[in-house]
Design a protein around this motif. Sequence first.
Motif, PDB file in Angstrom:
ATOM      1  N   ARG A 183       0.825  -1.188   0.000  1.00  0.00           N
ATOM      2  CA  ARG A 183       0.000   0.000   0.000  1.00  0.00           C
ATOM      3  C   ARG A 183       0.870   1.252   0.000  1.00  0.00           C
ATOM      4  N   ARG A 184       1.921   1.194   0.806  1.00  0.00           N
ATOM      5  CA  ARG A 184       2.777   2.365   0.905  1.00  0.00           C
ATOM      6  C   ARG A 184       3.701   2.533  -0.290  1.00  0.00           C
ATOM      7  N   SER A 185       4.284   1.389  -0.718  1.00  0.00           N
ATOM      8  CA  SER A 185       5.348   1.512  -1.722  1.00  0.00           C
ATOM      9  C   SER A 185       4.847   1.369  -3.143  1.00  0.00           C
ATOM     10  N   PHE A 186       3.821   0.554  -3.370  1.00  0.00           N
ATOM     11  CA  PHE A 186       3.393   0.331  -4.747  1.00  0.00           C
ATOM     12  C   PHE A 186       2.036   0.945  -5.051  1.00  0.00           C
ATOM     13  N   GLY A 187       1.517   1.679  -4.125  1.00  0.00           N
ATOM     14  CA  GLY A 187       0.222   2.302  -4.395  1.00  0.00           C
ATOM     15  C   GLY A 187      -0.896   1.303  -4.554  1.00  0.00           C
ATOM     16  N   TRP A 188      -0.824   0.194  -3.806  1.00  0.00           N
ATOM     17  CA  TRP A 188      -1.936  -0.756  -3.861  1.00  0.00           C
ATOM     18  C   TRP A 188      -3.061  -0.265  -2.987  1.00  0.00           C
ATOM     19  N   GLN A 189      -3.730   0.755  -3.479  1.00  0.00           N
ATOM     20  CA  GLN A 189      -4.830   1.278  -2.685  1.00  0.00           C
ATOM     21  C   GLN A 189      -6.100   0.558  -3.087  1.00  0.00           C
ATOM     22  N   GLY A 190      -7.098   0.726  -2.316  1.00  0.00           N
ATOM     23  CA  GLY A 190      -8.449   0.314  -2.694  1.00  0.00           C
ATOM     24  C   GLY A 190      -8.576  -1.161  -2.984  1.00  0.00           C
ATOM     25  N   HIS A 191      -8.894  -1.466  -4.233  1.00  0.00           N
ATOM     26  CA  HIS A 191      -9.303  -2.801  -4.617  1.00  0.00           C
ATOM     27  C   HIS A 191      -8.266  -3.852  -4.240  1.00  0.00           C
ATOM     28  N   ARG A 192      -7.012  -3.597  -4.609  1.00  0.00           N
ATOM     29  CA  ARG A 192      -5.972  -4.604  -4.358  1.00  0.00           C
ATOM     30  C   ARG A 192      -5.762  -4.796  -2.863  1.00  0.00           C
ATOM     31  N   ALA A 193      -5.690  -3.694  -2.147  1.00  0.00           N
ATOM     32  CA  ALA A 193      -5.524  -3.785  -0.692  1.00  0.00           C
ATOM     33  C   ALA A 193      -6.671  -4.575  -0.085  1.00  0.00           C
ATOM     34  N   ALA A 194      -7.860  -4.356  -0.635  1.00  0.00           N
ATOM     35  CA  ALA A 194      -9.038  -5.062  -0.113  1.00  0.00           C
ATOM     36  C   ALA A 194      -8.872  -6.562  -0.306  1.00  0.00           C
ATOM     37  N   ILE A 195      -8.378  -6.961  -1.488  1.00  0.00           N
ATOM     38  CA  ILE A 195      -8.200  -8.392  -1.751  1.00  0.00           C
ATOM     39  C   ILE A 195      -7.181  -8.983  -0.774  1.00  0.00           C
TER      40      ILE A 195
END
Lengths: 651, 274
Positions: free
Chosen positions: B235-247
């Motif tokens: 989330r912090r380094s690759f910008g896995w916000q939202g959908h991916r973080a949720a998965i």
Amino acid sequence: MPIFSCNFKLAGVEGHQEIKRPGLTKSIRRLARKTGCDELALISTGECIEVFAAGEKSAQFTADAAAFVHQITEITIKELQRSQQVLDGPETAQRFLFRAIGMEPAGTHRHDIQTFRKQFELAREAGSIGPVFSKLYQRGLWLAEKIRLESNLQKNAITPDSVVSELAKKIFGPLGAHQALIWTGPGACDKFVARLSESGIGKLLFTGSGSENKEISNEYAGQLVEPENLKAILPTIDLMLLFDESALQSLLAMKFADIMHKRRNAPMLLVTLFEWNGVAGRTDPFAKFYNVYTYNRDELENVIAANLKEHQKLTSLVQQLVEKEVDDFLAWSSSKEKYRFGNIIGKSEAMRGLMDLIARIAQTDISVLIDGESGTGKELIALSIHNHSRRVNNRFSAVNCGALPESLLESELFGFVKGAFTGAITNKKGLLEEANHGTIFLDEIGETSPATQVKLLRFLQEGEIKPVGSNETLKLDVRVLTATNRNLEKMVAEDKFRQDLYYRLNVIQMTIPPLRERKDDILPLINHFVQKYARQMHKTVFNADEAARQLLHDYNWPGNVRELENAIERAVALSTVSHITVADLPPNVTHPTDKPGKNNLARDISLKELEKQHIAALLKQHEWNYDLVTEILGIGRTTLWRKMKEYGLSN
Amino acid sequence: MREFLTTLSWAVFLVYGVTLWHYISFFKNKTAAKATLSRRWVIISVAVHSLYLAVLTTRLGHIPVSDTFTLLTACAWFFVVVYLIIELRLKEVTMGVFFLPIILLLQVVSNLFINFDKTLSPVLLELFFEVHVAFMISAYAAFTISCIASIMYILLAREMQSKKLGIFFERLPSLQFIDNLSNHAVNIGLLLVMFGFALGYYMGLGVWEGTWAFDPKMIAVAVSLLIYIVHFVTRRSFGWQGHRAAIVSVVGFSWLLFSFIIVTTFFSKIHNFQ
């Protein structure tokens, strides 16, 4: 009483929402007086100012209203005269109700309910609201609550701009910290801009080919972005509206992947509002990017079509509700009910105020102390509070505390258990317990003994009673209304009445003025009693004749409504024709011993007070002619001056 | 006493069922009246559940964290309390419909296998142990919240991508709100689980010596810890916000449930409260 309204559509008029607040209540009052309406309310929402009125419609009404609106808005009278439109009964009621629930009749535009309520309260403050609009307003509030509880008004996004704003809110939550960029083009963007700024968007930026950019950006405190700065600013944009195909091309040329990388894949909403002409194919060129939500014009239209269906269902439901409400209201206002609140009859300012107060406090469980002279109808007021409360289906019991000996009162109120005293052979429930979940009305509360007062206080504070001779306490839920015709405050000062109980009972004090101070009510009361007794005695008496009415009006009524009722009863019984004549009235009415104006003698007031009132009355009567007044009073001029100063009397 | 406890345990299940039914009816027709009703029912279920736990505590002679299935119901109680606090603070009632099935699941598993008179190893009476369990339960509560929020996110995001706005668009709060909630919950949960893990490790050193490092439950928790660290870092380094973080969050929680129920039942030697 007919109601009517006129409305001034102010489309395209600058600054229409600006109403000069100071002095507004005063001007409402002045308008009410000028037009001769009984009730008047001014509501300004959106693009329309409406003047609601009840009473006799004068020919001058619209002109007066226009002048008034001109005065508070500074819109030229000519403009107003052109847009005015007068509505009568049903439409007026309907419009009023729609305002109260925050909708336009067509259901397209939603108004701020809060604004409406504030403006109505302002009119109430000005004193130009009577029973008619009070009733309508209450029904409106009730309706608004019903609609809020039972239906879902969210699906009202039925224009492209509102859909965009709903989408943005669903993605970002509150929009205050977000930026929108608008690539203007041939399509008109002002609606979108207005909607976004209304939704509280943090910042609006403009770019693109549209020539009117600058103007719009100025109007909405936006910022114009030069093409060369675009690249730097794009990663900070959360919401983009594209009105032009070339905008899409230049956006794609700018390496969208880089932009998303720079904003660390924070979500973005991208709306295209033009015909796709096969640039980059008909497929969505942004589908491959993560966290980008794109909508094109067709997709927006699909959403709107789906919402519209829901919306129509809802609007027709609301329409039905309002129509039913309007019918009920019209039936009510054309009936005799309008000056009646439960069984209370009266159209004087004081009684209207009382009815208003009852309406406001009936729903609560607050204690009310009703005070008024004998025969003014204290129990009627208490009953009406009960009938308008949520306890209406439970018991209302009235107890006259003065009628029972002290010890009996206690056992009557609180009950007793078997063996509590000689003769207590069974358990007996007290009146308080009997009235559980209902209302108890204690008349002549000033007559209670100190011991009973303590017990009552305990009941009021804890909601608990202990029957006589019992060790167990009972928890009760009873609303207590009390009445007195004695001066409790004075009794408290003389330690004849407990101060703490007094404060407990006196949360709201309702003072019913004596009949002689509200002469306006005499006529409706006469009508009511004549009808009542004519029916009872199977007589065909319809009214009182002019002379009799005048006498009844002028009489001092020391026995208040009760005396009036008895006088009418007697008159109806004696009458031989279809109306009451002077001969039918009791002798004390026809030959009053004390003349009007000397009624102060009947009241409990101090010598000083009497002196003050007398001097004030004389001064007023003789138009502040000091020589004349000193001569009448038989005192010197300096004495008069001193007394005037002492009592604070001045011209 | 036994019968009473059994009855009570199913009564708890039942009130949660009723509560869930109310949340579903709220979700179907979002009105203020129904929201109040649902909230009232959560409070009733917490009360009934508290009563059950109190009776259980007097029966066992200690707080019910001493074997897998008593722990499950204690967890369920704690989760609901945390949920209730969140609901009251955020005034967001829609989450209930996603949250209560998990509670029902925990409660039914606990009810089926619970043993009301299990004796307890003296090791477990130490203060350290109770603190360890408290940390772990709190961490699980946080991960549960994050999982629920993530499921909501996935449902809403999918609906918005499909461009046919339906019930989720209408009912759920904004994506940003859900995402923040999930993210905060994971961060808090990570912190708690690290403390709990370290404490357990320190405690285990004193009791079991050597061999216990390969305890299946410990490995399972270590794996879930890893998954949540992945959530934190990507989330912090690759910008896995939202959908991916949720998965990632849903995967982490599924793994947690798996480790919590299956591993302790079939594999564990040390972590089975004997």
